[in-house]
Design an enzyme around this catalytic site. Structure first.
Site, PDB file in Angstrom:
ATOM      1  N   CYS A 169       3.910   3.743  -2.014  1.00  0.00           N
ATOM      2  CA  CYS A 169       3.083   4.879  -1.616  1.00  0.00           C
ATOM      3  C   CYS A 169       3.785   5.705  -0.530  1.00  0.00           C
ATOM      4  CB  CYS A 169       1.713   4.371  -1.177  1.00  0.00           C
ATOM      5  SG  CYS A 169       0.454   5.664  -1.053  1.00  0.00           S
ATOM      6  N   ASN A 170       3.129   5.990   0.571  1.00  0.00           N
ATOM      7  CA  ASN A 170       3.727   6.824   1.607  1.00  0.00           C
ATOM      8  C   ASN A 170       4.937   6.177   2.266  1.00  0.00           C
ATOM      9  OD1 ASN A 170       2.065   9.061   1.334  1.00  0.00           O
ATOM     10  ND2 ASN A 170       0.568   8.341   2.828  1.00  0.00           N
TER      11      ASN A 170
END
Length: 224
Positions: free
Chosen positions: A126-127
């Protein structure tokens, strides 16, 4: 002095070996608590329940030794801070969330650089994958993330659009990247690199968790 060494040498050696078998999960404030769940439980459990002798030990690393809170509100007490984490470990796993564009995240740059230089397994989901891209850590590997547009939006030192793959997870040169909906696939690729089980059993685990108990049992009955 000689007595001290004779008495403690075995402990010191075992301590070093133990640290090499640790998986370090990096958690920042408002981390995505669901993203490390599959990999962590797969290390400690098998299809029969809790493992008697897990192949690795799960450890949490955070900016400090203070509790870090997940986006779901869970509070986790770290095992290590950025300043006290060991030099030797089996894998560095960067868990996504909502603090990967903060000064605390920037403190991880030399830690990640050192891990990659030593060819350690590094996972980012993800991030955290966007963080990896923005600091140039994905410029020499095939990779994925929360979409190519998102990686480009983060900017920074990212220059490797050509090797971006629009899939759930990518594993290349000991670096595993995944988007935020790929916690299960992320776990599968990491466990294959870590060799927590046979490839056959890891694939069976994926199928079981992916399609669910009911359909898995139907498929099993049809094979009998």
């Amino acid at each position: 002095m000689s007595y001290y060494l004779c008495y403690n040498f075995p402990k010191l050696i075992l301590g070093r070996i133990k640290m090499k078998n640790e998986l370090l999960y990096v958690l920042l404030e408002n981390y995505a608590d669901y993203e490390p769940a599959y990999i962590a439980s797969n290390v400690n459990c098998d299809r029969f329940g809790l493992r008697r002798n897990p192949p690795y030990e799960n450890k949490v690393v955070a900016p400090s030794m203070e509790c870090v809170k997940s986006c779901g509100g869970f509070r986790t007490l770290p095992d290590y801070s950025f300043n006290t984490m060991p030099d030797e470990y089996a894998a560095l796993i960067l868990v996504g969330g909502y603090s990967w564009q903060t000064p605390e995240a920037e403190r991880l740059i030399p830690i990640v650089r050192n891990a990659i230089s030593k060819n350690k397994i590094v996972g980012a989901i993800c991030n955290a994958a966007s963080f990896m891209a923005s600091h140039g850590f994905l410029n020499d590997v095939k990779h994925t993330g929360n979409g190519l547009d998102e990686l480009k939006r983060w900017g920074g030192s990212y220059t490797n659009e050509a090797q971006y793959q629009n899939v759930q997870v990518v594993s290349d040169k000991n670096i595993v990247t995944a988007n935020g909906t790929a916690a299960l696939e992320f776990a599968v690729e990491l466990t294959k690199l870590l060799k927590t089980d046979t490839t056959e059993n890891i694939d069976a685990y994926y199928n079981f968790m992916h399609i669910g108990l009911c359909d898995f049992m139907k498929n099993l009955q049809n094979m009998l």
